[in-house]
Scaffold this active site. Structure first.
Site, short mmCIF file in Angstrom:
data_model
loop_
_atom_site.label_atom_id
_atom_site.label_comp_id
_atom_site.label_asym_id
_atom_site.label_seq_id
_atom_site.Cartn_x
_atom_site.Cartn_y
_atom_site.Cartn_z
N ARG A 185 4.63 -2.76 -3.93
CA ARG A 185 4.75 -1.31 -3.95
C ARG A 185 6.13 -0.94 -3.40
O ARG A 185 6.56 -1.50 -2.36
CB ARG A 185 3.66 -0.66 -3.06
N GLU A 214 8.05 6.86 -8.67
CA GLU A 214 8.09 6.29 -10.02
C GLU A 214 7.88 7.39 -11.06
O GLU A 214 6.94 8.17 -10.93
CB GLU A 214 7.02 5.20 -10.17
N HIS A 233 7.75 -1.04 -13.50
CA HIS A 233 6.37 -1.32 -13.11
C HIS A 233 5.61 -2.07 -14.22
O HIS A 233 4.60 -1.59 -14.75
CB HIS A 233 5.63 -0.02 -12.75
N1 LIG Z 1 3.61 -4.49 -10.01
C1 LIG Z 1 2.40 -4.46 -10.48
O1 LIG Z 1 2.17 -4.07 -11.62
C2 LIG Z 1 1.27 -4.93 -9.64
C3 LIG Z 1 1.30 -4.72 -8.29
N2 LIG Z 1 0.28 -5.13 -7.50
C4 LIG Z 1 0.42 -4.90 -6.07
O2 LIG Z 1 0.59 -6.17 -5.43
C5 LIG Z 1 0.08 -6.11 -4.11
C6 LIG Z 1 -0.82 -7.30 -3.85
O3 LIG Z 1 -1.95 -7.28 -4.72
P1 LIG Z 1 -3.12 -8.35 -4.51
O4 LIG Z 1 -2.53 -9.66 -4.21
O5 LIG Z 1 -4.01 -8.23 -5.67
O6 LIG Z 1 -3.83 -7.74 -3.24
P2 LIG Z 1 -4.64 -8.54 -2.12
O7 LIG Z 1 -5.40 -7.54 -1.39
O8 LIG Z 1 -5.35 -9.70 -2.73
O9 LIG Z 1 -3.49 -9.13 -1.18
C7 LIG Z 1 -2.77 -8.37 -0.27
C8 LIG Z 1 -2.55 -9.23 0.95
O10 LIG Z 1 -1.67 -8.53 1.82
C9 LIG Z 1 -2.08 -8.81 3.13
N3 LIG Z 1 -1.53 -7.85 4.08
C10 LIG Z 1 -2.05 -6.66 4.47
N4 LIG Z 1 -1.26 -6.10 5.40
C11 LIG Z 1 -0.23 -6.96 5.60
C12 LIG Z 1 0.90 -6.95 6.45
N5 LIG Z 1 1.13 -5.93 7.28
N6 LIG Z 1 1.73 -8.00 6.39
C13 LIG Z 1 1.52 -9.03 5.55
N7 LIG Z 1 0.45 -9.10 4.74
C14 LIG Z 1 -0.40 -8.07 4.75
C15 LIG Z 1 -3.57 -8.82 3.06
O11 LIG Z 1 -4.14 -9.54 4.13
C16 LIG Z 1 -3.82 -9.51 1.73
O12 LIG Z 1 -4.03 -10.90 1.89
C17 LIG Z 1 -0.58 -4.75 -3.99
O13 LIG Z 1 0.34 -3.87 -3.39
C18 LIG Z 1 -0.82 -4.34 -5.42
O14 LIG Z 1 -0.90 -2.96 -5.53
C19 LIG Z 1 -0.79 -5.82 -8.00
C20 LIG Z 1 -0.88 -6.05 -9.34
C21 LIG Z 1 0.13 -5.59 -10.29
O1 LIG Z 2 -2.74 -3.10 -10.21
C1 LIG Z 2 -1.77 -2.60 -9.62
O2 LIG Z 2 -1.72 -2.39 -8.41
C2 LIG Z 2 -0.61 -2.24 -10.39
O3 LIG Z 2 0.38 -1.88 -9.84
C3 LIG Z 2 -0.70 -2.26 -11.85
O4 LIG Z 2 -0.39 -1.00 -12.29
P1 LIG Z 2 -0.76 -0.55 -13.79
O5 LIG Z 2 -2.26 -0.66 -13.84
O6 LIG Z 2 -0.06 -1.53 -14.68
O7 LIG Z 2 -0.26 0.82 -13.94
#
Ligand SMILES: NC(=O)C1=CN([C@@H]2O[C@H](COP(=O)(O)OP(=O)(O)OC[C@H]3O[C@@H](n4cnc5c(N)ncnc54)[C@H](O)[C@@H]3O)[C@@H](O)[C@H]2O)C=CC1
Ligand SMILES: O=C(O)C(=O)COP(=O)(O)O
Length: 498
Positions: A185, A214, A233
């Site tokens: 994010r 965004e 994104h």
């Molecule tokens: N760019 C995109 O399109 C996408 C972005 N994302 C983003 O990626 C990130 C991770 O997603 P997931 O791995 O599925 O989530 P997740 O919940 O599986 O992993 C997040 C991890 O961050 C850790 N965490 C929480 N606070 C923390 C801190 N202060 N310092 C270090 N670690 C901390 C948690 O313990 C957890 O293990 C989210 O922000 C999600 O929104 C996810 C999918 C697609």
């Molecule tokens: O799953 C997330 O957190 C994402 O950032 C993916 O975003 P999107 O569903 O591709 O708009």
């Protein structure tokens, strides 16, 4: 719903009572006001797994792309410039990559980076160390991670604690010439500080898929910076991930609307799917015991203290009771509350009503028992009851139940042992123990076409007080109930809806 759609308090309040589920077709739920959703009893579900690999692959793509100046060289060549010397890159093998946030995406990035021959360290205060070890990554402190890394990849959620954690101070602690990747994010980085760090050469390059706002402003210094690679994104934007997310969220929303327990609920007690399926009949039992107990309350004292006692042969660590507690609460609060109560806001509503829910676990000495629970007891302390037979010695309303062949049963009311399946409705009747009582009550119900599904008698001792618990499919009319009450030996009775 995509992250561009904001579900604010205003939206949730406008839909209060009618809006039941918000589905987020992705992971990040920072665009939903969770507190307002919880207060409105609105379940928020997300699709947390289907785009994990896509996001991890995008992270790796950005890492490799940035290390070899792919986007800059591509733009230059298209502008007619053949600049082989300018775009000498760096190799990944042997470099240290710090993964910040070792969750689903972070761990998949780690796996892939290991395959590229990188040394992987990770920072995540909540991740299990053995999971990291199994992948060959070492969990370290925030300070150590940012100080040791050649490349830093961000994979934490945006929360108040992670907002702008990458700022002037933290950039200052990094190696000069560090490389940053962000597919999490935008808000976890102070973007102005990143521009300063890029200008000073502290940060060699950054590759960003996400931004604080965004889309970012057209004249964003960060986006236009020559050492920054950007994508709009696209982390989850693969054909496979979009299809997977669509199915995952449709199933979650459909299930939630049918009243199924959503394993991906964000603002309800989170219970892993395997625990959920094992606990399902106990979840129903917990709610029904709550419902029974509250319908037995009389007077104006209000319910202050609730105690839930779980008897189980399991190790306390193997029994997650959050869901059961929430369901007892729901059972107690719902019949006496004008607000729409569900799993999401049950605890919140109970708290608002000044109702304390205490839990106790009693170990049951039966190592062979496979069931997660022997019984659940719900005890409402120091309340008056409309059915004196439900009051135990301590002056509390007590009901106990257990699951038999997958069906919730009521097994204790006050001091009486009974055994009645908790389906349909229930009549409790207290009388002096004597022959012919079942026949008398059964006759009255039969004549009125009320089908008896179950019947059980419990007594303290022969010839003393006894209670009958009678399960009925239909609701008997007032007259029928009065007739039961008029049987001379019957001292009190109560009709309870399940
Ligand atoms: N760019 C995109 O399109 C996408 C972005 N994302 C983003 O990626 C990130 C991770 O997603 P997931 O791995 O599925 O989530 P997740 O919940 O599986 O992993 C997040 C991890 O961050 C850790 N965490 C929480 N606070 C923390 C801190 N202060 N310092 C270090 N670690 C901390 C948690 O313990 C957890 O293990 C989210 O922000 C999600 O929104 C996810 C999918 C697609
Ligand atoms: O799953 C997330 O957190 C994402 O950032 C993916 O975003 P999107 O569903 O591709 O708009």
């Amino acid at each position: 719903m995509s992250p561009g759609t904001k579900v604010t308090r205003e939206v949730l309040e406008a839909g209060r009572g009618r809006l039941r589920v918000v589905g987020r077709a992705g992971v990040g739920i920072d665009n939903v006001d969770l507190q307002a959703a919880t207060e409105a009893g609105c379940l928020v579900v997300n699709a947390p797994t289907a785009n994990t690999v896509a996001a991890a692959e995008h992270g790796i793509a950005l890492l490799a792309c940035m290390a070899r100046n792919v986007s800059q060289a591509d733009a230059a060549l298209k502008a007619g410039k053949w600049q082989r010397a300018k775009y000498v890159g760096v190799s990944l093998v042997g470099k240290t990559l710090a993964i910040m946030g070792f969750g689903k995406v972070g761990s998949e990035v780690a796996r892939r980076a290991k395959g590229l021959g990188m040394h992987v360290i990770a920072h995540d205060p909540y991740a299990p160390a053995d999971k990291a070890r199994a992948i060959g990554a070492e969990l370290v402190s925030f300070e150590e991670a940012i100080a040791k890394a050649d490349f830093i990849s961000l994979h934490m959620p945006l929360t108040p604690a992670t907002s702008k954690v990458f700022n002037d101070e933290s950039f200052g602690k990094m190696k000069t010439g560090v490389w940053i990747i962000n597919v999490a994010r935008g808000g976890v980085i102070d973007e102005d500080a990143l521009v300063r760090a890029l200008d000073s050469g502290k940060v060699a390059q950054a590759a960003l898929d996400v931004f604080t706002v965004e889309p970012p402003a057209k004249d964003s210094k960060l986006v236009l910076h020559e050492n920054v690679t950007v994508t709009p994104h696209l982390g989850a934007s693969t054909v496979e991930a979009q299809e997977g997310v669509a199915i995952e969220i449709a199933e979650a929303v459909g299930g939630a609307l049918r009243g199924a327990l959503a394993a991906t609920a964000v603002n309800a007690p989170m219970v892993p799917a395997e625990v959920l399926s094992e606990l399902a009949p106990y979840v129903s039992l917990a709610e029904k015991l709550g419902r029974l107990a509250v319908q037995l309350v009389a007077g104006e004292s209000g319910i202050k203290g609730v105690k839930v006692v779980y008897t189980s042969a399991r190790d306390p660590d193997d029994l997650d009771t959050r869901l059961l507690r929430a369901m007892v609460t729901k059972g107690i609060v719902e019949p006496v509350s004008s607000t729409f109560v569900n799993l999401v806001n049950a605890d919140y509503t109970a708290k608002q009503r000044g109702m304390r829910i205490a839990e106790e676990r009693v170990s049951h000495d039966n190592a062979a028992a496979e069931a997660p629970l022997e019984s659940i007891q719900v005890r409402l302390s120091h309340v008056q009851s409309k059915f004196a037979g439900a009051i135990s010695d301590g002056g509390d309303i007590v009901v106990v139940g257990r699951v038999k062949y997958g069906v919730p049963h009521l097994t204790v009311v006050g001091p009486y042992e009974v055994d009645v399946s908790l389906e349909g409705n229930l009549i409790l009747c207290r009388q002096i123990d004597q022959p012919g009582m079942i026949g008398k009550v059964g006759n009255i119900l039969g004549r009125r076409n009320v089908n008896v599904s179950f019947m059980s008698v419990g007594r303290t001792s022969r010839g003393k007080q006894a209670i009958m618990a009678i399960g009925v499919d239909e609701e008997p009319d007032k007259k029928t109930l009065e007739k039961i009450g008029a049987i001379p030996a019957v001292e009190e009775f109560v009709f309870l809806e399940l």
